[in-house]
Enzyme design. Sequence first.
Site, short mmCIF file in Angstrom:
data_model
loop_
_atom_site.label_atom_id
_atom_site.label_comp_id
_atom_site.label_asym_id
_atom_site.label_seq_id
_atom_site.Cartn_x
_atom_site.Cartn_y
_atom_site.Cartn_z
N SER A 7 -68.28 21.53 54.83
CA SER A 7 -68.06 20.94 53.52
C SER A 7 -68.54 21.96 52.50
O SER A 7 -69.72 22.31 52.48
CB SER A 7 -68.83 19.63 53.40
OG SER A 7 -68.73 19.11 52.10
N ASP B 46 -64.64 7.19 51.78
CA ASP B 46 -66.04 7.46 52.07
C ASP B 46 -66.87 6.39 51.34
O ASP B 46 -67.15 5.32 51.90
CB ASP B 46 -66.37 8.90 51.59
CG ASP B 46 -67.84 9.28 51.72
OD1 ASP B 46 -68.66 8.43 52.07
OD2 ASP B 46 -68.19 10.46 51.46
N GLU C 296 -60.28 12.84 50.24
CA GLU C 296 -61.37 11.88 50.41
C GLU C 296 -61.78 11.30 49.06
O GLU C 296 -61.99 12.04 48.10
CB GLU C 296 -62.55 12.63 51.06
CG GLU C 296 -63.70 11.77 51.52
CD GLU C 296 -64.78 12.61 52.24
OE1 GLU C 296 -64.45 13.69 52.79
OE2 GLU C 296 -65.95 12.20 52.23
N ASP D 169 -62.36 16.68 48.91
CA ASP D 169 -63.21 15.51 48.67
C ASP D 169 -63.53 15.46 47.18
O ASP D 169 -64.15 16.38 46.63
CB ASP D 169 -64.51 15.61 49.49
CG ASP D 169 -65.38 14.36 49.36
OD1 ASP D 169 -65.01 13.43 48.61
OD2 ASP D 169 -66.45 14.32 50.01
N GLY E 148 -71.37 13.73 56.53
CA GLY E 148 -72.74 14.24 56.47
C GLY E 148 -73.33 14.03 55.09
O GLY E 148 -72.59 13.80 54.12
N LYS F 79 -63.44 21.47 54.35
CA LYS F 79 -63.38 20.46 53.29
C LYS F 79 -63.91 21.10 52.01
O LYS F 79 -64.97 21.70 52.01
CB LYS F 79 -64.22 19.26 53.72
CG LYS F 79 -64.75 18.36 52.61
CD LYS F 79 -65.32 17.06 53.20
CE LYS F 79 -66.49 16.53 52.39
NZ LYS F 79 -67.03 15.28 52.95
N LYS G 167 -64.87 20.50 47.97
CA LYS G 167 -65.15 19.54 46.92
C LYS G 167 -64.27 19.88 45.73
O LYS G 167 -64.13 21.06 45.36
CB LYS G 167 -66.62 19.63 46.53
CG LYS G 167 -67.56 19.20 47.65
CD LYS G 167 -67.46 17.71 47.91
CE LYS G 167 -68.51 17.26 48.91
NZ LYS G 167 -68.49 15.80 49.09
N LYS H 224 -70.35 7.36 57.69
CA LYS H 224 -71.71 7.87 57.57
C LYS H 224 -72.62 6.69 57.87
O LYS H 224 -72.60 5.70 57.13
CB LYS H 224 -72.00 8.36 56.14
CG LYS H 224 -71.19 9.56 55.70
CD LYS H 224 -71.51 9.90 54.26
CE LYS H 224 -70.64 11.06 53.78
NZ LYS H 224 -70.76 11.26 52.32
O1 OSB Z 1 -69.12 13.01 49.89
O2 OSB Z 1 -69.33 13.71 51.87
C1 OSB Z 1 -69.77 13.60 50.73
C2 OSB Z 1 -73.05 15.55 50.47
C3 OSB Z 1 -73.74 14.78 49.57
C4 OSB Z 1 -73.13 13.67 49.03
C5 OSB Z 1 -71.83 13.34 49.40
C6 OSB Z 1 -71.14 14.09 50.33
C7 OSB Z 1 -71.76 15.25 50.84
C8 OSB Z 1 -71.11 16.17 51.78
C9 OSB Z 1 -72.02 16.93 52.70
O3 OSB Z 1 -69.93 16.40 51.77
C10 OSB Z 1 -71.44 17.22 54.05
C11 OSB Z 1 -72.48 17.76 55.00
O4 OSB Z 1 -73.58 17.20 55.14
O5 OSB Z 1 -72.17 18.78 55.64
MG MG Z 2 -67.31 12.31 50.68
#
Ligand code: OSB
Ligand code: MG
Length: 375
Positions: A140, A244, A219, A194, A296, A166, A168, A268
């Site tokens: 991510s 999510d 996402e 995401d 995560g 992934k 952001k 999660k």
């Molecule tokens: O939306 O998945 C998410 C981290 C903090 C808050 C939200 C998210 C995330 C991540 C981290 O995408 C993914 C990871 O722990 O590798």
């Molecule tokens: Mg997410």
Amino acid sequence: MTVLDIKRITLREIHLRLREPFRISSGVVQDRRIMLIEIEEKSGAVGWGECVAGEFPNYTPETIDTAWFACTQWLIPRLFAAGPIQPEAVLGLFDADIRGHNMAKAGLEMAIWALAAEQDGVALARLLGGTRSKVATGISIGIQRSPQALAEKAQQARAEGYRKIKCKIKPGTDLVFLEAVRHSAGEEIGIMADANSAYTLENIAQLQALDDLGLMMIEQPLAWDDLREHAELQKQLRTPICLDESITCPERARDMHMMGSGRIINIKPGRVGGLYASLQIHNYCREHGIPVWCGGMLESGIGRAHNVALASLPNFTLPGDISPSARYWAEDIVEPEWTMENGFVAVPNDIPGLGVKVRRSLVEKLTHRAEEFLR
Ligand code: OSB
Ligand code: MG
């Protein structure tokens, strides 16, 4: 399943500095404040959990401080009053007239699952019904300064063996950024985005513009607690929506399916109240042909252990956000650290409990507050 007689619970707040800041559409984090939960049974066996709430309520309403408060004021007293308990029953106990606070509930519940595995002498993954010996891993990548910067990170991730990339996104750092990733990472690797709720239905054209990239999924494009507008959007988008934030319990997973709000779920355990609820969502999705993957929350090696165990279940068919320790931490609090080989993290199926040892002296050194509860 084993009945556990809990004698002691210790809450700790540790501070762990990420190797680099992690930016999502709603905020940025560099220093993780992490709440750890240690639970001791009458037998002396110990289980560890990690509460994934962050410092600020920019992902869901919970924070580490609200979780600490919920644990000390309502959840631990309730657990102590209940007497010997099985891990499957913990969320039900917590949910009776205590609304929300899923991450607080999950931190305690997951420590109890780890304790049960320890007590039974089986790997947590096996206890949960895991069937895999290794889990596919995705990266991510936070929002970067420029498309080039993001493309470099993606290129590096592919070279390291990651099975999914992934990125952001938010309005303004989406199409051009993702195109750069597609060019640098090549056609073979799955790419997804995401948005962490950064868009509204007004942005529909912007989201439709992403359809031609052939993303595996997008996402949580819309509001963190929405299902209805996601259903509207999914009708007008070819790219599968993965939810999510909106999936906070098994009922919301069913709603997503019934309403057509998305086609994939990121599970999660912290967000849904723990491992038992995660298993329910996993089973429902398996019965209805909905793929799931394990998300995560920038966990330490303890939360990672729980995620690896969960991701070893059969319907976790897509790579999870289960990066190795070194992706986030200069030094993790478990040994051995989590490592990735060829894009997979091995499931420690032959080691009882979490499969890693907690480095107690390091945890002590990183501790900023601790509170102990005796039954
Ligand atoms: O939306 O998945 C998410 C981290 C903090 C808050 C939200 C998210 C995330 C991540 C981290 O995408 C993914 C990871 O722990 O590798
Ligand atoms: Mg997410």
